[in-house]
Design a protein around this motif. Structure first.
Motif, short mmCIF file in Angstrom:
data_model
loop_
_atom_site.label_atom_id
_atom_site.label_comp_id
_atom_site.label_asym_id
_atom_site.label_seq_id
_atom_site.Cartn_x
_atom_site.Cartn_y
_atom_site.Cartn_z
N LYS A 19 49.81 9.88 -57.25
CA LYS A 19 49.75 10.78 -55.84
C LYS A 19 48.56 11.73 -56.18
O LYS A 19 47.88 12.09 -55.09
CB LYS A 19 50.85 11.15 -55.58
CG LYS A 19 51.49 12.47 -56.37
CD LYS A 19 52.73 13.21 -55.65
CE LYS A 19 53.15 14.43 -56.64
NZ LYS A 19 54.44 15.14 -56.09
N GLU A 60 49.07 18.86 -43.20
CA GLU A 60 48.82 17.51 -42.30
C GLU A 60 48.07 16.49 -43.27
O GLU A 60 48.43 15.38 -43.11
CB GLU A 60 48.00 17.87 -41.15
CG GLU A 60 47.66 16.77 -40.10
CD GLU A 60 46.69 17.18 -38.95
OE1 GLU A 60 46.08 16.29 -38.31
OE2 GLU A 60 46.89 18.44 -38.64
N ASP A 62 48.61 16.51 -46.36
CA ASP A 62 49.65 16.28 -47.62
C ASP A 62 48.95 16.24 -48.95
O ASP A 62 49.03 15.27 -49.53
CB ASP A 62 50.35 14.97 -47.43
CG ASP A 62 51.45 14.99 -48.28
OD1 ASP A 62 51.85 15.84 -48.82
OD2 ASP A 62 52.14 13.94 -48.36
N MET A 376 42.73 12.13 -44.92
CA MET A 376 44.22 12.41 -44.39
C MET A 376 44.76 10.93 -44.72
O MET A 376 45.99 10.94 -44.82
CB MET A 376 44.13 12.91 -43.03
CG MET A 376 45.58 13.18 -42.47
SD MET A 376 45.66 13.39 -40.88
CE MET A 376 44.93 11.80 -40.15
N HIS A 377 44.08 9.83 -44.21
CA HIS A 377 44.85 8.66 -43.91
C HIS A 377 45.01 8.13 -45.27
O HIS A 377 46.05 7.43 -45.54
CB HIS A 377 43.80 7.66 -43.30
CG HIS A 377 43.59 7.82 -41.60
ND1 HIS A 377 42.30 7.72 -41.17
CD2 HIS A 377 44.51 8.39 -40.96
CE1 HIS A 377 42.24 7.88 -39.76
NE2 HIS A 377 43.60 8.59 -39.52
N SER A 379 45.49 9.81 -47.91
CA SER A 379 46.90 10.55 -48.66
C SER A 379 48.04 10.28 -48.15
O SER A 379 48.97 10.07 -48.59
CB SER A 379 46.54 12.07 -48.32
OG SER A 379 47.65 12.87 -48.99
N ARG A 380 48.27 9.92 -46.88
CA ARG A 380 49.29 9.70 -46.03
C ARG A 380 49.68 8.13 -46.28
O ARG A 380 50.80 7.95 -46.68
CB ARG A 380 49.05 9.63 -44.41
CG ARG A 380 49.32 10.99 -44.05
CD ARG A 380 49.40 10.94 -42.35
NE ARG A 380 49.49 12.39 -41.85
CZ ARG A 380 49.44 12.60 -40.68
NH1 ARG A 380 49.31 11.57 -39.85
NH2 ARG A 380 49.46 13.92 -39.90
N TYR A 381 48.83 7.22 -46.27
CA TYR A 381 48.99 5.73 -46.26
C TYR A 381 48.75 5.22 -47.46
O TYR A 381 48.94 3.92 -47.70
CB TYR A 381 48.24 4.88 -45.20
CG TYR A 381 48.94 5.51 -43.81
CD1 TYR A 381 50.04 5.70 -43.07
CD2 TYR A 381 47.74 6.09 -43.06
CE1 TYR A 381 50.55 6.17 -42.02
CE2 TYR A 381 48.09 6.46 -41.68
CZ TYR A 381 49.39 6.75 -41.24
OH TYR A 381 49.59 7.27 -39.98
N ARG A 383 49.71 5.86 -50.81
CA ARG A 383 50.89 5.95 -51.89
C ARG A 383 51.60 4.85 -52.18
O ARG A 383 51.89 4.02 -51.20
CB ARG A 383 51.72 7.14 -51.43
CG ARG A 383 51.19 8.33 -50.93
CD ARG A 383 50.50 9.35 -51.92
NE ARG A 383 49.99 10.39 -51.49
CZ ARG A 383 50.54 11.70 -51.22
NH1 ARG A 383 51.88 11.84 -51.89
NH2 ARG A 383 49.77 12.52 -50.84
#
Length: 500
Positions: A19, A60, A62, A376-377, A379-381, A383
């Protein structure tokens, strides 16, 4: 419409993604700290002076880890200046950025901010003007529970529990002539080895990052890496890479292809690490920390505009990123994902104002730059497990890199959620491309969402006055067996598939 084809296989996997690949960087440079994450008197400031609006945007994204406090700054930094009562802390001439450092924010304040936004701290030690003693003392101050001089001093400063900082950088860009305390590979290798040794004696659980070359264009690359690792191999866990891209020739096709150079950089460093491993007959593998990366294109002019000397938090390396920059950042993220087996840590440089995906006005609003969204995308999706994606796409010719595919793509499998996310950049400046898919072993997976970042104007930016000029939107899902979706021209795409 022309088509591109991707192939995925459930058995062809690169690695579980750490991560920390989606980390960032805050340096005491410009307005990254002061009037960035921290602004006493701002209408959103909390009791410590940290801007809540900025903290909310960091949450936001993450962000999993943030490198601190530098950067070039760290090579002249006395960490002791930033602890104890704030009113007693010295003001210093900060030579890396020709500024005044007030030391209002130091280790303890930053660690508290990190907890507030839900991230880990990645600390750098000064191996420019300082050395082994200051490094071991800092580890003791941060990580030892109690009962010693430095740990009890931390407790006296109101921090009872240790910070438990896991990842530590052994200096910064020590091969650069611009660095305070520049060293040869031999000089740096020796001091990094001794610092690493005693830091791990203080806390054996920590992970250490040795300085690699400042870029792959340094004349000493990659001999620098080989020499440094020959000294430090048994004590360090990672070697660093830094790379900034830019459209210096005002050629968009070349600019969008520059991630090819980043890919070759990574491969060369991996090869060098493994050469030293073989030379030492070691069973240990050194991984990579790409702890500075970004495009500096939109901020390049600002570098040339030197503010008055000895200002507090002067505006440095600030600019408005456009859609083109966001696409390049997307290509760089994809490159990191495709090397997730060896690149374990990544730090977008930087997080706020200085080359930042987040921008602020002093006393005013904060907003998301275009590059905020691919970061952001991912980091969010992003993983999960990086899949070994194969892309067959039309090509275009470049001067620097030969034929380059219009499509740059990576795929991540979240087994627990039965989801696959495909990240894709369409470099084509003239037309959309249909995306066909071969999903071997992924029967029953269908597109549930397709997020796109694009614009009629590739030069479009977000600003304080117009923060939503370039924002992501979802597009209609294509219902054809062989077509996954359509990628608009010059677009960043997040294609989310789920087993139904």
């Amino acid at each position: 419409m022309k088509t591109a084809e991707i192939t995925l296989d459930k058995d062809y996997r690169i690695s579980l993604i750490d991560k920390r690949l989606y980390g960032s960087f805050i340096e005491h440079m410009g307005r990254a700290v002061y009037n960035g994450i921290y602004e006493k008197g701002h209408r959103t400031a909390d009791s410590m002076g940290f801007r809540r609006d900025v903290s909310d945007l960091v949450k936001e994204i993450d962000v999993p880890i943030v490198r601190y406090p530098g950067g070039n700054f760290v090579s002249g930094y006395n960490w002791e200046d930033g602890i104890g009562p704030v009113e007693q802390r010295p003001r210093r001439l900060e030579l890396a950025w020709n500024s005044i450092e007030t030391n209002e924010v130091g280790i303890n304040e930053f660690a508290q901010w990190a907890k507030l936004v839900g991230t880990e701290v990645m600390l750098a030690v000064n191996l420019g003007t300082r050395g082994v003693d200051a490094a071991r003392n800092l580890v003791e101050y941060c990580n030892h529970p109690s009962g010693t001089y430095w740990s009890d001093l931390r407790i006296s400063h109101g921090v009872k529990e240790p910070h438990k900082v896991k990842v530590w950088c052994l200096g910064n860009e020590m091969d650069g002539s611009w660095q305070i305390g520049t060293k040869t590979a031999e000089e740096y290798g020796r001091i990094a080895c001794e610092a690493a040794k005693v830091m791990k004696w203080v806390d054996p659980s920590i992970e250490l990052v040795a300085c690699g070359s400042s870029s792959n264009h340094m004349p000493t690359f990659p001999q620098w890496e080989a020499t440094v690792l020959e000294h430090t191999y048994e004590y360090v866990d990672y070697i660093s890479l830094h790379r900034y891209l830019g459209n210096t020739d005002n050629d968009l096709g070349e600019y969008l292809a520059q991630s090819v150079d980043m890919d070759e950089f990574i491969k060369s460093v991996i090869a060098t690490c493994d050469y030293v491993k073989a030379k030492k007959r070691s069973k240990k593998t050194i991984n990579l920390s790409f702890d500075e990366w970004n495009t500096s294109q939109s901020c390049r002019i600002n570098y040339d505009k030197k503010p008055e000397p000895w200002m507090i938090a002067p505006p440095l390396a600030e600019g408005l990123y456009n859609l083109e920059d966001a696409l390049v950042v997307g290509c760089m993220i994809i490159t990191l994902i495709k090397h997730a087996d060896r690149v374990k840590i990544g730090c977008l440089a930087q997080l706020v104002n200085v080359l930042g995906p987040i921008m602020t006005q002093n006393g005013g609003p904060s907003w998301r730059q275009t590059i905020f969204y691919p970061y952001m995308h991912a980091s969010r999706y992003g993983r999960g497990i990086a899949l070994d994606i194969k892309v067959n796409a039309p090509m275009y010719e470049t001067k620097a890199f030969g034929d380059v595919p219009f499509i740059e793509a990576a795929a991540v499998l979240d087994e627990e959620a039965s989801e696959i996310t495909i990240f894709a950049v369409n470099r084509n400046q003239d037309e959309a491309l249909a995306l066909k898919g071969n999903l071997n072993g992924f029967e029953g997976y269908k597109v549930k969402e397709h997020i796109v970042l694009d614009s009629k104007d590739p030069k479009a930016v977000n600003s304080a006055e117009h923060p939503d000029t370039v924002v992501p939107h979802t597009v209609e899902i294509v219902h054809e067996d062989d077509i996954i979706t359509v990628l608009p021209k010059l677009s960043w795409n997040v294609i989310r598939l789920q087993r139904v």
